[in-house]
Design an enzyme around this catalytic site. Structure first.
Site, PDB file in Angstrom:
ATOM      1  N   ASP A  85      -6.135   0.661   3.459  1.00 63.58           N
ATOM      2  CA  ASP A  85      -5.788  -0.350   2.423  1.00 63.58           C
ATOM      3  C   ASP A  85      -6.567  -0.254   1.120  1.00 63.58           C
ATOM      4  O   ASP A  85      -7.752  -0.507   1.287  1.00 63.58           O
ATOM      5  CB  ASP A  85      -5.934  -1.533   3.411  1.00 63.58           C
ATOM      6  CG  ASP A  85      -5.518  -2.810   2.751  1.00 63.58           C
ATOM      7  OD1 ASP A  85      -5.356  -2.898   1.426  1.00 63.58           O
ATOM      8  OD2 ASP A  85      -5.096  -3.778   3.467  1.00 63.58           O
ATOM      9  N   HIS A  86      -5.664  -0.084   0.164  1.00 59.18           N
ATOM     10  CA  HIS A  86      -6.648  -0.167  -1.064  1.00 59.18           C
ATOM     11  C   HIS A  86      -7.395  -1.349  -1.588  1.00 59.18           C
ATOM     12  O   HIS A  86      -8.191  -1.559  -2.402  1.00 59.18           O
ATOM     13  CB  HIS A  86      -5.570   0.436  -2.154  1.00 59.18           C
ATOM     14  CG  HIS A  86      -6.315   1.479  -3.175  1.00 59.18           C
ATOM     15  ND1 HIS A  86      -7.332   1.133  -3.689  1.00 59.18           N
ATOM     16  CD2 HIS A  86      -5.922   2.587  -3.676  1.00 59.18           C
ATOM     17  CE1 HIS A  86      -7.847   2.015  -4.519  1.00 59.18           C
ATOM     18  NE2 HIS A  86      -7.191   2.982  -4.611  1.00 59.18           N
ATOM     19  N   ARG A  87      -6.701  -2.507  -1.108  1.00 54.74           N
ATOM     20  CA  ARG A  87      -7.544  -3.705  -1.108  1.00 54.74           C
ATOM     21  C   ARG A  87      -8.894  -3.736  -0.675  1.00 54.74           C
ATOM     22  O   ARG A  87      -9.658  -4.707  -1.215  1.00 54.74           O
ATOM     23  CB  ARG A  87      -6.761  -5.032  -0.451  1.00 54.74           C
ATOM     24  CG  ARG A  87      -5.392  -5.032  -1.182  1.00 54.74           C
ATOM     25  CD  ARG A  87      -4.520  -5.996  -0.200  1.00 54.74           C
ATOM     26  NE  ARG A  87      -4.145  -5.579   1.113  1.00 54.74           N
ATOM     27  CZ  ARG A  87      -3.514  -6.236   2.067  1.00 54.74           C
ATOM     28  NH1 ARG A  87      -3.093  -7.493   1.736  1.00 54.74           N
ATOM     29  NH2 ARG A  87      -3.506  -5.919   3.182  1.00 54.74           N
TER      30      ARG A  87
END
Ligand code: CAO
Length: 537
Positions: free
Chosen positions: A509-511
């Site tokens: 998850d790039h967040r």
């Protein structure tokens, strides 16, 4: 020692004979302070009446369809210790008049003990003409949603609040120019008033701890930013909240199946099912621009029989459930997949040797999956960001290591969980994954065996494949895919040598995890699998 307490309808403002639309507890239930007891609904609002005390429900005095007013008995509660009578709640104030044509400030009225309640809807705009009692804004606390109606008739000059603003009694909502005819026709309510709507106030037991403060809910996700107004929708606060959580536009549900067309939770679920099956378009007319909602075309409806013989078979229960979850995770998580090759030549030789020794003694067969579980635990310990979940604006770091693995079953994909894998040896993990996989295939996994995972491994290596992009199992923040290991020529600096290479595909998850960190995790994991002694370091 316990005593029996009678629980009454608390101060519900000026409302009388309000419909009971739901009784949410049953005789014998053990309830806590603030457990919703009944749901009331007037023309203007719906509210849950929470319990002021904890205890066991002994007798219920009302049923759905009854009408109640303040002070009416709801139920008898067996409470563990003696508490004093509830404190009387404040009552409404008298309306006053306004002068026609005058610019008037409209402020948040008396909303009971609530403070900093978020505005979830603004229902009017400058230039709108409103009558007395036209709803202006909708507030929503943990316990109830409240519409604030206009105390004057007139034309809105300016709106001083927006969705998401937390407001308390006395805060300025808007300015309007009162119109003469309406002003004369009906007495108007003052800037401070009670009971603009059902502002629920649980009776506060004297001597008992004060009720928990209303938590301002986390900021709505981006998809909700342009969520349509629910104001004209006939639904209870819990159903509205449920719909908002799923991103469902309640205005798209024509009429609910509840009393007076009230929208029920089941109606929202049915609506989502129709979207998932493609019977309904995910969004209404494609009007959204500039982001905020998915502006998708309706799902194509095709009469396949026109092109050849077909047979429709219902999706399995597991497929329906996992499909809904996967679709949400695919749409909502900005996920990136990173690939890496692990040289497992030595590990596989070791695994085969141990299994050969074990064959004689009938021991557990070590699997590559069990080694991967153990290596992933070590990598999670090394990179704690991978053992987290997003919770609003917080990142929750877990201090336990529960590793899930995808298991292919005749009915669809299930994801059992090896709990506390950090405390287990590779043999134990191999035994447990084997047992869980068998239970999964037999359809015998219990819910507890599929909950609490920190990280998931999806291994398709027994089937084949080179690389793939697994979908993150929310609220986890990463998932590891493993494909089939194969002998490959690997350059050792002088020559190509045959090595057994396991393809790894890590989706993150790039967040939470950026590309550099994800690559470091992958490289580290590959090092662990290449030389398993590193797991001990
Ligand atoms: N490379 C090469 N061979 C592999 C391998 C790999 N990465 N992983 C397993 N194998 C081999 C095993 O060694 C075994 O061989 P032997 O029978 O000769 O010992 C054979 O493949 C079968 O293994 P398995 O898949 O039955 O056992 P497992 O412990 O590796 O996996 C489980 C168990 C439950 C993960 C697996 O059965 C399964 O269901 N996999 C599918 C998961 C899935 O569907 N993922 C996709 C999810 S997203 O849609």
């Amino acid at each position: 020692m316990s005593i029996i307490k009678e629980i009454h309808v608390p101060d519900i403002g000026d409302f009388k004979n309000v419909d009971v639309i739901e009784v949410t507890v049953a005789v014998g239930d053990t309830i806590d302070v603030d457990t919703p007891l009944i749901m009331l609904e007037s023309d203007k609002a719906t509210m849950e009446v929470p319990s002021p005390l904890a205890g066991v429900v002994r007798e219920i005095k009302i049923k759905a369809g009854d009408k109640v007013s303040q002070g009416d008995p709801i139920l008898y509660l067996d409470v563990a210790e003696s508490v004093s009578a509830p404190e009387p709640s404040p009552v409404g104030e008298t309306p006053s008049a306004s002068v026609a044509g005058e610019a008037r400030e409209v402020r948040v009225p008396d909303i009971g003990d609530f403070k900093s309640v978020p505005i979830i809807e603004v229902l009017v705009a400058p230039g709108d003409h409103v009558d007395i009692d036209t709803s202006l804004i909708v507030l929503e606390s943990d316990k109830a949603s409240m519409e604030v109606p206009s105390p004057f008739a007139g034309t809105i000059q300016s709106v001083e609040v927006k969705v998401g603003d937390p407001v308390s009694q006395g805060d300025l909502i808007l300015i309007l120019r009162a119109s003469g005819a309406d002003a004369a026709a009906k007495p108007q309510l003052p800037d401070t008033l009670s009971a603009v709507t059902l502002a629920p106030r649980a009776p506060k037991p004297v001597g008992a701890p004060p009720p928990p403060p209303i938590k301002a809910p986390p900021p709505p996700p981006a998809v909700e930013a342009s969520a349509p107004s629910f104001a004209k929708v006939h639904a209870s606060p819990s159903v509205r909240r449920f719909a908002r959580e799923l991103g469902v536009d309640l205005t798209r549900l024509a009429k609910g199946s509840g009393p007076k067309g009230r929208i029920l939770k089941e109606d929202v679920q049915g609506f989502v099912k129709q979207i998932m099956s493609g019977a309904l378009a995910p969004t209404a007319a494609p009007t959204a621009v500039g982001g905020g909602v998915l502006d998708l075309l309706p799902w194509p409806t095709v009469d396949f029989a026109k092109f050849g013989p077909v047979e429709a078979k219902p999706l399995s229960r597991i497929k329906k459930l996992s499909g809904a979850n996967l679709a949400r995770n695919w749409v909502m998580i900005p996920a990136v997949t990173y690939h890496e090759d692990a040289d497992i030549t030595d590990l596989e030789a070791f695994r085969l040797q141990i299994n050969k020794e074990g064959e004689k003694s009938g021991g557990v067969k070590l699997t590559m999956l069990a080694f991967m579980v153990k290596a992933c635990v070590r990598a999670l310990q090394q990179f704690p960001e991978f053992n987290t979940s997003l919770d609003g604006e917080n990142l929750v770091y877990k201090q336990y290591y529960h590793i899930a693995f995808a298991a292919d079953t005749p009915n669809g994909l299930v994801v059992p969980v090896v709990k506390d894998a950090d405390k287990k040896g590779v043999f134990d993990i191999a035994r447990e994954t084997g047992e869980l996989a068998k239970k999964a295939r037999d359809g015998k996994l219990g819910p507890a065996e599929m909950q609490g995972a920190c990280f998931t491994i999806s291994s398709v290596g027994g089937i084949g494949g080179t690389y793939f992009s697994p979908i993150i199992n929310a609220p986890e923040v990463a998932i590891l895919g493993a494909s089939k290991s194969a002998m490959k020529p690997v350059w050792d600096g002088k020559q190509f040598v045959p090595r057994l290479v396991l393809p790894l595909s890590l989706t993150a998850d790039h967040r939470v995890i950026d590309g550099a960190l994800a690559t470091r995790f992958n490289v580290y994991l590959a090092q662990l699998l290449a030389d398993f002694r590193r797991v001990l370091l």
